[in-house]
Each structure stands twice: as structure tokens, then as C-alpha cells.
Scaffold this motif. Structure first.
Motif, short mmCIF file in Angstrom:
data_model
loop_
_atom_site.label_atom_id
_atom_site.label_comp_id
_atom_site.label_asym_id
_atom_site.label_seq_id
_atom_site.Cartn_x
_atom_site.Cartn_y
_atom_site.Cartn_z
N ARG A 282 2.74 10.42 13.26
CA ARG A 282 2.49 9.23 14.06
C ARG A 282 1.21 8.54 13.61
O ARG A 282 1.17 7.31 13.45
N GLU A 283 0.14 9.31 13.38
CA GLU A 283 -1.13 8.73 12.95
C GLU A 283 -0.97 8.02 11.61
O GLU A 283 -1.51 6.92 11.40
N ASP A 284 -0.22 8.63 10.68
CA ASP A 284 0.01 8.00 9.38
C ASP A 284 0.72 6.66 9.55
O ASP A 284 0.37 5.66 8.89
N TRP A 285 1.73 6.62 10.41
CA TRP A 285 2.48 5.37 10.61
C TRP A 285 1.60 4.29 11.22
O TRP A 285 1.60 3.14 10.75
N GLN A 286 0.86 4.63 12.23
CA GLN A 286 0.01 3.62 12.86
C GLN A 286 -1.04 3.09 11.88
O GLN A 286 -1.33 1.89 11.86
N ARG A 287 -1.59 3.96 11.06
CA ARG A 287 -2.59 3.53 10.07
C ARG A 287 -1.94 2.62 9.02
O ARG A 287 -2.51 1.58 8.65
N GLU A 288 -0.75 2.99 8.53
CA GLU A 288 -0.11 2.20 7.50
C GLU A 288 0.40 0.86 8.03
O GLU A 288 0.48 -0.12 7.28
N ARG A 289 0.74 0.79 9.31
CA ARG A 289 1.10 -0.49 9.90
C ARG A 289 -0.09 -1.45 9.87
O ARG A 289 0.06 -2.65 9.68
N ARG A 290 -1.27 -0.89 10.11
CA ARG A 290 -2.48 -1.72 10.15
C ARG A 290 -2.93 -2.15 8.76
O ARG A 290 -3.52 -3.22 8.60
N ASP A 291 -2.67 -1.33 7.76
CA ASP A 291 -3.24 -1.59 6.43
C ASP A 291 -2.22 -1.28 5.36
O ASP A 291 -1.92 -0.12 5.07
N GLN A 292 -1.69 -2.33 4.75
CA GLN A 292 -0.76 -2.17 3.62
C GLN A 292 -1.44 -2.52 2.29
O GLN A 292 -0.77 -2.78 1.29
N SER A 293 -2.76 -2.49 2.25
CA SER A 293 -3.48 -2.85 1.03
C SER A 293 -3.30 -1.82 -0.08
O SER A 293 -3.38 -2.15 -1.26
N SER A 294 -3.08 -0.55 0.29
CA SER A 294 -2.86 0.50 -0.71
C SER A 294 -1.61 1.29 -0.36
O SER A 294 -1.66 2.49 -0.07
N PRO A 295 -0.43 0.63 -0.37
CA PRO A 295 0.79 1.29 0.11
C PRO A 295 1.22 2.46 -0.76
O PRO A 295 1.91 3.36 -0.29
N GLN A 296 0.81 2.47 -2.05
CA GLN A 296 1.25 3.54 -2.93
C GLN A 296 0.67 4.89 -2.52
O GLN A 296 1.18 5.93 -2.91
N THR A 297 -0.39 4.88 -1.73
CA THR A 297 -1.00 6.13 -1.30
C THR A 297 -0.53 6.56 0.08
O THR A 297 -0.92 7.60 0.57
N GLY A 298 0.30 5.74 0.73
CA GLY A 298 0.74 6.05 2.08
C GLY A 298 1.97 6.94 2.10
O GLY A 298 2.71 7.05 1.12
N ARG A 299 2.19 7.56 3.25
CA ARG A 299 3.36 8.41 3.43
C ARG A 299 4.66 7.61 3.38
O ARG A 299 5.66 8.08 2.83
N TYR A 300 4.66 6.40 3.94
CA TYR A 300 5.91 5.69 4.18
C TYR A 300 6.25 4.65 3.12
O TYR A 300 7.35 4.09 3.13
N GLY A 301 5.33 4.38 2.20
CA GLY A 301 5.64 3.48 1.10
C GLY A 301 5.37 2.02 1.41
O GLY A 301 5.09 1.64 2.55
N PRO A 302 5.47 1.15 0.38
CA PRO A 302 5.18 -0.27 0.55
C PRO A 302 6.23 -0.98 1.38
O PRO A 302 7.42 -0.84 1.16
N PHE A 303 5.80 -1.76 2.34
CA PHE A 303 6.73 -2.48 3.21
C PHE A 303 7.38 -3.63 2.44
O PHE A 303 6.71 -4.32 1.66
#
Length: 325
Positions: A282-303
Motif C-alpha cells: 500500500r505504501e509503495d502504491w501511494q508513493r508512486e501515485r504521488r511521484d512518477q518522476s522515476s517510475p523505473q525504480t517503482g514496484r508498479y512501473g511507469p503509468f
């Protein structure tokens, strides 16, 4: 499809054996908003949380899109599962963070593997006037739950079995096999019976099975079921007779699989193995929703660039999960 319940239960799921077919009812769940689609949810429930690795079954429609607003599910995450989209009528546009963009059409399976993490959106197309189908989830076993996310599409051939129409979209049945990859042994098939027809269906004795009635009335091994109900068949059955009422044809989904043999924790759109894992997803998703500036490092990938919005995660419960099931 997202689980849009604003207060989703946190559930530990495990299989349950029995000796005879059991008819399981569903509960109606609105998928958010004043013009929400309402689905009939038959998995998970108190009496049966898993059938093999099948862990979630929503049955919707037929809905007039002019009244319901259709399916409008913005970007949302998943972990630890595969989603199976199967429609009887209408079309759904799918986009996900692997870059996949597809139209879900009748008699075609679209299977998305979330694995370590994925996000996707689903919107009924502008040409869809009636929407009718199912959304199914499969729990990934512990050994494969962090696999790379992926998307597959397959159009199974239509079989004629003694006048019944059969489409095998996962696993094998009546000599037909699906090439779609799963991580446990599974079966998924649509069967349409003529009025009054009885079809003898071979089953794998080491599978649990479920028969979901879409339309009509059927008898499954002597258990009577109507539209929306799910008939559970425990381990040990090598075959079952499925009979349509003389009053009309019937369409069913036959689902099956080897018992998962593991407990899983399901909350919102996540499957994990502990409360703490779910908190992290959940924390990963909320953080990635707020910031897609570095999507390659996120759990869920580039939107996808087409996404105008994403769905925030609900608040977590105030207590830790108490294991049950």
C-alpha cells in the motif's frame, strides 16, 4: 478489475474440503459511485475462500451501460496474483504498466500476471451498450509470487461436445488445451448447454472444482443452482453430470485447480503472506501515485500516458490481521 470496497476486509484464505457438492450464494457489491456497477461476488466467502488457486470471482451484468455507466476503473495496483478477464457481451479496454494495451472481447481470455507488482485500468468501450462477464483472480504460489508482471491473450476454439458449446480458456478439457501460462495447475472453461441437455464432464480427481451459473438453471451432480450461484465440488470427483433445465439453455463456467496448500492474505487489490507485506504494498502504491518522476525504480512501473487519474488505496484497518481460515 479493482476491488473498490472503501473498507475492504483483510482476509487469510485457505481451502476447505467436503464430501458432496455445495451450493454457494453470492453477495452484491457496488463498485463505487452513484451509478456504480453492481457485481455478484461468490469468492471469497466465509464458507469457501479458495477453489484451487482461484481466490476471487465477480459476476456482473447483463447491464445496460446507459443506466449503469459501464465499467470505469481507473489505474490501480495488484500484487501476488493473476487476473482473468472473460466477457459474455460488450468490450473492455485494458491498459497496464507493462505497456500492454488490449480490448477484452467475448470468447477471448485476457490474463494479466501481477507478480511482484503491476497497475492497470479497465474501461468499457464507447461501442458497448450491454456489459456482461466475470472477473477472476488466481493466487500465485509462494515460489512464483514475485515473478515478472506480464499480459497474455488467447482466443480458444469453439468445441461441439454432444451439442454443447465448450470454450477452454485455461488448462485442459475434452482434449483441448490452452497455451496461457499459469503457475499452478488450473482449469477454466465456458460451457453452454441446450435446454434439457445433460453433459458428462470429466474432472481431475486431484482438483477442487467450482461451477458458476451465468444463465439458466442447472443441476450439478444433483445440486440445483441458479444464475449467480456457485457449486463447489471437492477433491476426489473424476467426473460430474451437468444438466440444464428443460425450460431453457444454460451457460456455466467450470473452474478447477489443485489445492494451493498455502494461506494467503488478501486486502483490497493485494495478495501477500502477512499484514506487514500488505502495508508495504500500500505504501509503495501511494508513493508512486504521488511521484512518477522515476517510475523505473517503482514496484508498479511507469503509468500509461493516457491515464488521467489513479485510484488511491483505502485506509488500512486499525488492528493487525488476526489469522483465520
Amino acid at each position: 478489475m479493482s476491488n473498490l470496497d472503501p473498507n475492504p476486509d483483510e482476509v487469510v484464505c485457505a481451502g476447505r474440503d467436503g464430501h458432496r457438492p455445495r451450493v454457494l450464494d453470492y453477495r452484491e457489491v457496488p463498485l463505487g459511485g452513484p451509478r456504480a456497477m453492481t457485481v455478484r461476488r461468490s469468492l471469497p466467502q466465509r464458507g469457501q475462500s479458495l477453489i484451487g488457486a482461484w481466490c476471487f470471482l465477480d459476476h456482473y451484468g447483463p447491464d445496460n451501460v446507459a443506466d449503469s455507466g459501464g465499467m470505469r476503473v481507473a489505474g490501480h495496483p495488484h500484487t501476488g496474483l493473476q487476473t482473468v478477464s472473460w466477457v459474455f457481451r460488450g468490450e473492455i479496454e485494458h491498459r497496464d504498466t507493462t505497456g500492454a494495451h488490449a480490448i477484452v472481447r467475448p470468447r477471448e481470455i485476457n490474463l494479466m500476471t501481477a507478480g511482484s507488482g503491476i497497475a492497470h485500468s479497465e474501461f468499457s468501450t464507447a461501442d458497448t451498450t450491454v456489459l456482461h462477464g466475470v472477473q477472476l483472480w488466481v493466487a500465485l504460489p509462494n515460489a512464483h509470487r514475485f515473478t515478472e508482471p506480464a499480459f497474455e491473450h488467447f482466443e480458444p476454439p469453439l468445441l461441439d461436445i454432444e451439442g454443447a458449446q465448450v470454450l477452454v480458456f485455461l488448462g485442459s478439457l475434452f482434449g483441448q488445451s490452452s497455451p496461457v501460462r499459469t503457475f499452478t495447475r488450473l482449469l477454466g472453461a465456458e460451457i453452454t448447454l441446450r435446454p434439457g441437455q445433460t453433459l458428462s464432464v470429466p474432472l481431475a480427481a486431484d482438483y477442487e472444482h467450482g461451477v458458476m451459473v451465468d444463465t439458466g438453471m442447472v443441476s450439478v451432480g444433483g445440486a440445483e443452482a441458479k444464475s449467480g450461484q456457485l457449486v463447489y465440488l471437492p477433491l476426489g470427483a473424476s467426473g460430474v453430470d451437468i444438466a440444464a433445465s428443460p425450460d431453457g439453455s444454460a451457460r456455466i463456467l467450470l473452474l478447477g485447480g489443485e489445492p494451493l496448500g498455502e494461506q494467503i492474505v488478501m486486502w483490497w487489490n493485494f495478495i501477500g503472506r502477512s499484514h506487514d507485506e500488505i502495508v508495504g504494498y500500500r505504501e509503495d502504491w501511494q508513493r508512486e501515485r504521488r511521484d512518477q518522476s522515476s517510475p523505473q525504480t517503482g514496484r508498479y512501473g511507469p503509468f500509461p500516458a493516457e491515464w488521467q487519474q489513479t485510484i488511491p488505496a483505502p485506509d488500512l484497518p486499525n488492528v493487525r490481521l488476526a489469522p483465520r481460515g
